[in-house]
Design an enzyme around this catalytic site. Structure first.
Site, PDB file in Angstrom:
ATOM      1  N   THR A   1      -2.863   1.594   3.536  1.00  0.00           N
ATOM      2  CA  THR A   1      -2.677   0.993   4.867  1.00  0.00           C
ATOM      3  C   THR A   1      -2.991   2.012   5.964  1.00  0.00           C
ATOM      4  OG1 THR A   1      -0.959  -0.430   3.968  1.00  0.00           O
ATOM      5  CG2 THR A   1      -1.003  -0.180   6.365  1.00  0.00           C
TER       6      THR A   1
ATOM      7  N   ALA B   1     -11.643  15.974  21.506  1.00  0.00           N
ATOM      8  CA  ALA B   1     -11.275  17.103  20.640  1.00  0.00           C
ATOM      9  C   ALA B   1     -12.154  18.327  20.895  1.00  0.00           C
ATOM     10  CB  ALA B   1     -11.394  16.688  19.170  1.00  0.00           C
TER      11      ALA B   1
ATOM     12  N   ALA C   1     -11.604  12.117   0.072  1.00  0.00           N
ATOM     13  CA  ALA C   1     -10.361  11.337   0.075  1.00  0.00           C
ATOM     14  C   ALA C   1      -9.882  11.144  -1.361  1.00  0.00           C
ATOM     15  CB  ALA C   1     -10.590   9.985   0.747  1.00  0.00           C
TER      16      ALA C   1
ATOM     17  N   GLY D   1       5.708   4.640  14.089  1.00  0.00           N
ATOM     18  CA  GLY D   1       4.302   4.226  13.991  1.00  0.00           C
ATOM     19  C   GLY D   1       3.423   4.710  15.131  1.00  0.00           C
TER      20      GLY D   1
ATOM     21  N   ASP E   1      14.814   4.360   5.535  1.00  0.00           N
ATOM     22  CA  ASP E   1      13.609   4.765   6.284  1.00  0.00           C
ATOM     23  C   ASP E   1      13.990   5.113   7.738  1.00  0.00           C
ATOM     24  OD1 ASP E   1      10.558   4.766   6.689  1.00  0.00           O
ATOM     25  OD2 ASP E   1      11.248   3.361   8.214  1.00  0.00           O
TER      26      ASP E   1
ATOM     27  N   LYS F   1      13.687   8.802   9.767  1.00  0.00           N
ATOM     28  CA  LYS F   1      13.079   9.013  11.094  1.00  0.00           C
ATOM     29  C   LYS F   1      14.097   9.594  12.073  1.00  0.00           C
ATOM     30  CE  LYS F   1       9.915   5.156  10.382  1.00  0.00           C
ATOM     31  NZ  LYS F   1       9.851   3.688  10.385  1.00  0.00           N
TER      32      LYS F   1
HETATM   33  P1  NDP Z   1      -0.151   2.681   0.788  1.00  0.00           P
HETATM   34  O1  NDP Z   1       0.592   2.386  -0.460  1.00  0.00           O
HETATM   35  O2  NDP Z   1      -0.812   1.564   1.500  1.00  0.00           O
HETATM   36  O3  NDP Z   1      -1.257   3.799   0.487  1.00  0.00           O
HETATM   37  C1  NDP Z   1      -1.031   4.895  -0.332  1.00  0.00           C
HETATM   38  C2  NDP Z   1      -2.357   5.521  -0.687  1.00  0.00           C
HETATM   39  O4  NDP Z   1      -2.120   6.696  -1.445  1.00  0.00           O
HETATM   40  C3  NDP Z   1      -3.257   4.619  -1.532  1.00  0.00           C
HETATM   41  O5  NDP Z   1      -4.603   4.755  -1.154  1.00  0.00           O
HETATM   42  C4  NDP Z   1      -3.046   5.165  -2.939  1.00  0.00           C
HETATM   43  O6  NDP Z   1      -4.169   4.969  -3.785  1.00  0.00           O
HETATM   44  C5  NDP Z   1      -2.876   6.637  -2.642  1.00  0.00           C
HETATM   45  N1  NDP Z   1      -2.149   7.321  -3.699  1.00  0.00           N
HETATM   46  C6  NDP Z   1      -0.892   7.079  -4.119  1.00  0.00           C
HETATM   47  N2  NDP Z   1      -0.559   7.932  -5.116  1.00  0.00           N
HETATM   48  C7  NDP Z   1      -1.632   8.719  -5.336  1.00  0.00           C
HETATM   49  C8  NDP Z   1      -1.923   9.766  -6.231  1.00  0.00           C
HETATM   50  N3  NDP Z   1      -1.033  10.186  -7.132  1.00  0.00           N
HETATM   51  N4  NDP Z   1      -3.136  10.359  -6.179  1.00  0.00           N
HETATM   52  C9  NDP Z   1      -4.073   9.941  -5.272  1.00  0.00           C
HETATM   53  N5  NDP Z   1      -3.850   8.936  -4.403  1.00  0.00           N
HETATM   54  C10 NDP Z   1      -2.651   8.330  -4.425  1.00  0.00           C
HETATM   55  O7  NDP Z   1       0.871   3.439   1.749  1.00  0.00           O
HETATM   56  P2  NDP Z   1       0.863   3.473   3.340  1.00  0.00           P
HETATM   57  O8  NDP Z   1      -0.481   3.771   3.830  1.00  0.00           O
HETATM   58  O9  NDP Z   1       1.580   2.287   3.854  1.00  0.00           O
HETATM   59  O10 NDP Z   1       1.848   4.715   3.613  1.00  0.00           O
HETATM   60  C11 NDP Z   1       1.420   6.044   3.484  1.00  0.00           C
HETATM   61  C12 NDP Z   1       2.451   6.964   4.138  1.00  0.00           C
HETATM   62  O11 NDP Z   1       2.561   6.639   5.525  1.00  0.00           O
HETATM   63  C13 NDP Z   1       3.870   6.833   3.573  1.00  0.00           C
HETATM   64  O12 NDP Z   1       4.494   8.086   3.621  1.00  0.00           O
HETATM   65  C14 NDP Z   1       4.543   5.880   4.575  1.00  0.00           C
HETATM   66  O13 NDP Z   1       5.941   6.061   4.620  1.00  0.00           O
HETATM   67  C15 NDP Z   1       3.909   6.331   5.864  1.00  0.00           C
HETATM   68  N6  NDP Z   1       3.895   5.366   6.935  1.00  0.00           N
HETATM   69  C16 NDP Z   1       3.469   4.098   6.718  1.00  0.00           C
HETATM   70  C17 NDP Z   1       3.404   3.208   7.764  1.00  0.00           C
HETATM   71  C18 NDP Z   1       2.939   1.803   7.571  1.00  0.00           C
HETATM   72  O14 NDP Z   1       2.992   1.034   8.535  1.00  0.00           O
HETATM   73  N7  NDP Z   1       2.474   1.423   6.396  1.00  0.00           N
HETATM   74  C19 NDP Z   1       3.780   3.593   9.118  1.00  0.00           C
HETATM   75  C20 NDP Z   1       4.203   4.976   9.241  1.00  0.00           C
HETATM   76  C21 NDP Z   1       4.262   5.805   8.190  1.00  0.00           C
HETATM   77  P3  NDP Z   1      -4.623   3.481  -4.260  1.00  0.00           P
HETATM   78  O15 NDP Z   1      -5.187   2.826  -3.011  1.00  0.00           O
HETATM   79  O16 NDP Z   1      -5.672   3.719  -5.249  1.00  0.00           O
HETATM   80  O17 NDP Z   1      -3.398   2.816  -4.758  1.00  0.00           O
HETATM   81  N1  HSE Z   2       8.213   0.867   6.697  1.00  0.00           N
HETATM   82  C1  HSE Z   2       8.166   1.448   7.989  1.00  0.00           C
HETATM   83  C2  HSE Z   2       8.659   0.447   9.004  1.00  0.00           C
HETATM   84  C3  HSE Z   2       6.755   1.873   8.302  1.00  0.00           C
HETATM   85  O1  HSE Z   2       8.729  -0.740   8.682  1.00  0.00           O
HETATM   86  O2  HSE Z   2       9.002   0.842  10.112  1.00  0.00           O
HETATM   87  C4  HSE Z   2       6.644   2.631   9.596  1.00  0.00           C
HETATM   88  O3  HSE Z   2       7.242   3.875   9.492  1.00  0.00           O
END
Ligand code: NDP
Ligand code: HSE
Length: 437
Positions: free
Chosen positions: A13, A33, A42, A135, A202, A206
């Site tokens: 995400t 920047a 990636a 966020g 969560d 924060k």
């Molecule tokens: P997702 O689950 O959508 O994405 C996680 C990504 O990490 C995926 O691409 C996954 O790969 C990859 N991944 C997981 N494990 C491994 C591994 N062992 N090796 C390589 N790649 C790996 O998570 P989010 O993007 O939602 O969240 C990411 C971070 O951001 C978290 O810490 C979350 O708390 C934080 N966050 C999220 C927000 C949100 O709105 N979603 C907002 C603010 C913070 P694959 O795609 O192949 O599964």
């Molecule tokens: N799971 C978190 C939320 C993502 O719903 O606020 C943003 O940090």
């Protein structure tokens, strides 16, 4: 100037959103920047899926996350994998390799931030984390830099988008908890383990970060009081509305003469307050400084591009500050690392706030007098009270009491004594109330 090379850990995400925003706004971002910011590599788990999605793009995709942090061409590692085990190893390895780090991982920072920032300090690299709290709202920048003149008095915020979305949708559309949670997951708001959202964990992660940068204290997640929405009932939401309040999950951190409050729980807020009307995935944070007074920050608290907005802002910040002497950069936790305070976190039993108490009582003479005597004996003063008429054929009534501010340990004692009355057949519901005036 030579582009800055970025390694992304995760293309989910937030990682996917980061790539999209970097691509779409490349020209503007480069102008800001001072040099181009290029994602070179990636890491993901599912290689085939990512290769299909990013076919034809000039990015190396790997399943070996360690390869990214070991890559000598990478200047900044962006950790968007989540979790606290692998993420911690990767971030510490990146730091040890002299790379700057950007992360959205609040769990990682709340639990291991002290170790991570110490390692970064020793190595002279930056760890930026705007996306970890609320966020897309630039709240870290606001507290750490914009409000730096102030002695922060308190912060109170809706800092979890998923639970605010759930509460709003359940109230406005009458949808079930399960339906709305599934929608929050589909929209990418929820954590990979959604109990982190639902149980307030969560938000506590924060809040731990906010408290550290507001008061110049180390991260102390283990001392945060955490209560989520799982025990919240429709009755309490309705009674609160009738009394002129809305229930929100608030993260509250406050400086008091005895220590610092650090608590997340469902909270009654007067409906007339702006923050009580923050709905859906939106977050809002009130910060009270001694010079500026109360300030409020509002925006999307979760989701792909809103969070990417913060990640990219950090990438630009780090890029601009690369050549600055580490001593002249903004300190990670807003205060100089050798000037952190040892002010204690106040145990929940010592917190002072107002309360909403709901109890079911036998509809007979003397019950109300017994309840009010228990409260008076513990120096708990009543602000408002309603007794509902019993439903037809029922001999029990709901009594709802709002108290003035009282100390939590006295409320605990009062609840135990009220529950001991023979006319009170079930548990008393207790919610906290903040006027946020
Ligand atoms: P997702 O689950 O959508 O994405 C996680 C990504 O990490 C995926 O691409 C996954 O790969 C990859 N991944 C997981 N494990 C491994 C591994 N062992 N090796 C390589 N790649 C790996 O998570 P989010 O993007 O939602 O969240 C990411 C971070 O951001 C978290 O810490 C979350 O708390 C934080 N966050 C999220 C927000 C949100 O709105 N979603 C907002 C603010 C913070 P694959 O795609 O192949 O599964
Ligand atoms: N799971 C978190 C939320 C993502 O719903 O606020 C943003 O940090």
């Amino acid at each position: 100037m030579k582009p800055i090379n970025v390694g992304l850990l995760g293309l989910g995400t937030v990682g996917g959103g980061t790539l999209t925003v970097l691509r779409r706004n490349e020209a503007e971002i480069t102008r800001r920047a001072g040099r181009a910011i290029r994602v070179k590599v990636a890491a993901v788990r599912d290689l085939k899926k990512a290769q299909a999605q990013y076919a034809g793009e000039d990015i190396k995709i790997t399943t070996d996350a360690m390869e990214v942090v070991e890559n000598p061409d990478i200047d900044i590692v962006v950790e968007l994998i989540g979790g606290t085990d692998l993420a911690k190893n990767l971030v510490l390895k990146a730091i040890a390799n002299g790379k700057h780090v950007v992360t959205a991982n609040k769990a990682l920072l709340a639990m291991h931030g002290n170790e991570i920032f110490a390692a970064a300090q020793a190595k002279g690299v930056m760890v930026a984390f705007e996306a970890a709290v609320a966020g897309g709202i630039p709240i870290i920048k606001a507290v750490r830099e914009g409000l730096t003149a102030n002695r922060i008095e308190w912060i109170a915020g809706i800092i979890n988008g998923t639970t605010n979305f759930i509460l709003s949708e359940m109230r406005d559309k009458g949808l079930s908890f399960e339906t709305v949670l599934a929608e929050a997951q589909r929209l990418g708001y929820a954590e990979s383990d959604p109990t982190f959202d639902v149980e307030g964990v969560d938000a506590a992660h924060k809040l731990t970060i906010l408290s550290a940068i507001a008061f110049g204290i180390p991260m102390q997640f283990d001392k945060a009081y955490t209560e989520g929405i799982s025990k919240l009932t429709k009755e309490d939401i309705q009674y609160a509305e009738q009394l002129g309040y809305r229930i929100k999950i608030l993260g509250i951190t406050k400086r008091t003469p005895k220590g610092i409050e650090l608590r997340v729980h469902p909270t009654l807020i007067p409906t007339k307050r702006l923050i009580a009307n923050v709905e859906g995935v939106m977050n809002a944070i009130l910060v009270k400084g001694d010079a500026v007074g109360a300030t409020m920050y509002y925006g999307r608290g979760a989701g792909s591009e809103p969070t990417a907005s913060s990640v990219v802002a950090d990438l630009v910040d780090v890029t601009r500050m690369l050549t600055a002497d580490p001593e002249n950069r903004v300190p990670h936790l807003a205060f100089q690392p050798d000037a952190l305070s040892s002010e204690p976190i106040l145990p929940m039993s010592e917190v002072r706030t107002a309360y909403y108490l709901r109890m079911r009582a036998e509809d007979k003479p003397g019950v109300l007098a017994d309840i009010t005597r228990i409260l008076a004996d513990l120096e708990i003063s009543i602000d408002a009270m309603i007794q509902k008429e019993p439903d037809e054929g029922q001999e029990q009534v709901d009594i709802i009491i709002l108290t003035h501010e009282a100390v939590e340990k006295n409320i605990n004692q009062a609840i135990a004594k009220i529950e001991g009355l023979s006319a009170i057949p079930s548990k008393v519901t207790r919610l906290r109330l903040e006027n946020l005036g």
